[in-house]
Design a protein around this motif. Structure first.
Motif, PDB file in Angstrom:
ATOM      1  N   ALA A 313       0.819  -1.214   0.000  1.00  0.00           N
ATOM      2  CA  ALA A 313       0.000   0.000   0.000  1.00  0.00           C
ATOM      3  C   ALA A 313       0.854   1.265   0.000  1.00  0.00           C
ATOM      4  CB  ALA A 313      -0.918   0.012   1.227  1.00  0.00           C
ATOM      5  N   VAL A 314       2.073   1.187   0.526  1.00  0.00           N
ATOM      6  CA  VAL A 314       2.881   2.407   0.631  1.00  0.00           C
ATOM      7  C   VAL A 314       4.098   2.417  -0.288  1.00  0.00           C
ATOM      8  CG1 VAL A 314       2.185   2.946   2.989  1.00  0.00           C
ATOM      9  CG2 VAL A 314       4.182   1.538   2.634  1.00  0.00           C
ATOM     10  N   GLU A 315       4.396   1.270  -0.951  1.00  0.00           N
ATOM     11  CA  GLU A 315       5.624   1.195  -1.737  1.00  0.00           C
ATOM     12  C   GLU A 315       5.753   2.294  -2.800  1.00  0.00           C
ATOM     13  OE1 GLU A 315       6.868  -2.616  -3.166  1.00  0.00           O
ATOM     14  OE2 GLU A 315       7.735  -1.732  -4.956  1.00  0.00           O
ATOM     15  N   PRO A 316       4.740   2.524  -3.643  1.00  0.00           N
ATOM     16  CA  PRO A 316       4.924   3.569  -4.662  1.00  0.00           C
ATOM     17  C   PRO A 316       5.140   4.932  -4.011  1.00  0.00           C
ATOM     18  CG  PRO A 316       2.918   2.277  -5.062  1.00  0.00           C
ATOM     19  CD  PRO A 316       3.407   1.909  -3.693  1.00  0.00           C
ATOM     20  N   GLY A 317       4.509   5.153  -2.880  1.00  0.00           N
ATOM     21  CA  GLY A 317       4.646   6.425  -2.164  1.00  0.00           C
ATOM     22  C   GLY A 317       6.063   6.624  -1.672  1.00  0.00           C
ATOM     23  N   ILE A 318       6.708   5.562  -1.184  1.00  0.00           N
ATOM     24  CA  ILE A 318       8.082   5.697  -0.678  1.00  0.00           C
ATOM     25  C   ILE A 318       9.025   6.048  -1.824  1.00  0.00           C
ATOM     26  CG2 ILE A 318      10.045   4.485   0.351  1.00  0.00           C
ATOM     27  CD1 ILE A 318       8.163   2.926   2.023  1.00  0.00           C
TER      28      ILE A 318
END
Ligand SMILES: C[S@@+](CC[C@H](N)C(=O)[O-])C[C@H]1O[C@@H](n2cnc3c(N)ncnc32)[C@H](O)[C@@H]1O
Length: 374
Positions: A313-318
């Motif tokens: 859920a957060v990988e692209p955001g990181i």
């Protein structure tokens, strides 16, 4: 009035409706440890791996504890704990510590959010066994999907007694006690020589890839000589054990190198790797969230192997956050060299966030790109 755990937040980490600041493991740990915590004097509790402060602040508020010693590997977790503590008026109840003897010295109870890696768990369990009170009780909890019986084996190497509690809402707590007499010296950091690269790597337990060299990192190392040879200031963003930073320092004696990561373990490992290779005086290692302490336009070349396999859920955001950080610290004309899994669609993002992006190398697994800061 007891603390409402639901009021805690994740900021400055990503916040979204599907991302929680307090999980079922936090609640189960606090419940399973209730009897121990209510009988505990202040100054005898250590909390390790608290995500956003639920364990520390939950224990402080429900049991009136102070002098809680806390270690959190990611910097954003520390910042979130501080922000949550300020919000609920519990700032004075705890102190941040490094992962060292002082964190657990004489402690009688430990609340632990289990780390993902067995190496990290081994480092933590060994530290507790070496330094905590002989009657310490360790409550180690995790999500069932992240727990394996190998974790029980690691804990059994350090504790005579291990008890697995019942699962609740897909979390479980392992309770460990009676520390085994450990060697006096810590085996961490572990180190490994890589003669093919002319490099020795040192790593603490929670550091990405340990003392090995990740194959993505290798792909970037292969093309490193081509990366802006004139660069004076080189930044290794998300440096892990410091492989990229230390290699750059070894191969480019004139350059100033900054290695930066938000993980305490990574930063300690990068320092140890720099020392092992005799370049500690030329590699500045900084614990920082996405280069926030580096000035805008202050560097020529950024090297980046962004995290993957983290929470989907957060990988692209990181990755996006790190690309933006690189764009901010690069001078116009400076370059960001990135390695990533070939199936990821980072190139368009790099193009829009940083500037013109060319492919430098590609195989079925990894792609290396160079983006020129516009
Ligand atoms: C895939 S690892 C790469 C490590 C190292 N560069 C290598 O190639 O072996 C990604 C690293 O990024 C770090 N990281 C993740 N989010 C970060 C952030 N917001 N700021 C700084 N570092 C971060 C992680 O702690 C991790 O060490």
């Amino acid at each position: 009035m007891p603390l409402d755990l639901a009021a805690l937040r994740r900021r400055p980490d990503f916040e979204a409706p599907n991302l929680v600041a307090v999980d079922a493991t936090d609640r189960l740990l606090l419940d399973e440890a209730t009897a121990t915590l209510s009988a505990l004097g202040s100054g005898h509790l250590a909390v390790i791996g608290d995500h956003y402060g639920a364990l520390t602040l939950g224990a402080a508020s429900a049991h009136g504890l102070t002098g809680i010693r806390v270690f959190q590997d990611p910097l954003v977790s520390e910042l979130a704990l501080d922000a949550n503590a300020a919000e609920v008026g519990l700032e004075g109840t705890y102190a941040h510590h490094s992962l060292d003897g002082a964190l657990v010295d004489g402690a009688r109870a430990i609340l632990l959010q289990l780390p993902r890696s067995l190496a990290a768990l081994d480092e933590i369990a060994g530290l507790i066994a070496r330094h905590a009170h002989p009657e310490v009780v360790v409550y180690a909890g995790g999500r069932l999907k992240h727990m394996t019986t190998a974790m029980n084996d690691v804990l059994r190497e350090h504790f005579e007694v291990l008890y697995a509690g019942l699962a609740r809402q897909k979390s479980r707590v392992l309770t460990a006690s009676e520390p085994v007499d450990p060697p006096v010296e810590s085996p961490w950091p572990r180190s490994q020589r890589h003669d093919d690269l002319g490099l020795a790597v040192a790593a603490f337990g929670a550091t990405f890839a340990g003392a090995k060299i990740d194959i993505g990192t290798r792909a970037l190392l292969d093309v490193l000589p081509e990366a802006l040879p004139s660069a004076d200031v080189i930044v290794d963003l998300g440096c892990g054990s410091g492989v990229l930073a230390v290699t750059a320092a070894l191969r480019r004696p004139e350059a100033r190198v900054i290695a930066s990561d938000q993980s305490a373990s990574a930063v300690a490992s990068a320092r140890a790797t720099a020392e092992l290779n005799g370049v500690a005086d030329r590699v500045m290692v900084v614990r920082d969230d996405a280069l926030s302490s580096q000035a805008e336009g202050s560097c020529d070349l950024v090297l980046l192997n962004p995290p993957f396999h983290v929470d989907a859920a957060v990988e692209p955001g990181i990755a996006l956050k790190l690309f933006e950080a690189a764009a901010r610290v690069l001078r116009p004309g400076g370059e960001l060299w990135t390695v990533y899994n070939s199936h990821l669609k980072h190139r368009d993002t790099l193009e829009s966030v940083v500037g013109q992006t060319r492919q430098v190398a590609r195989n079925p697994k990894f792609t290396v790109t160079a983006s020129v800061r516009r």
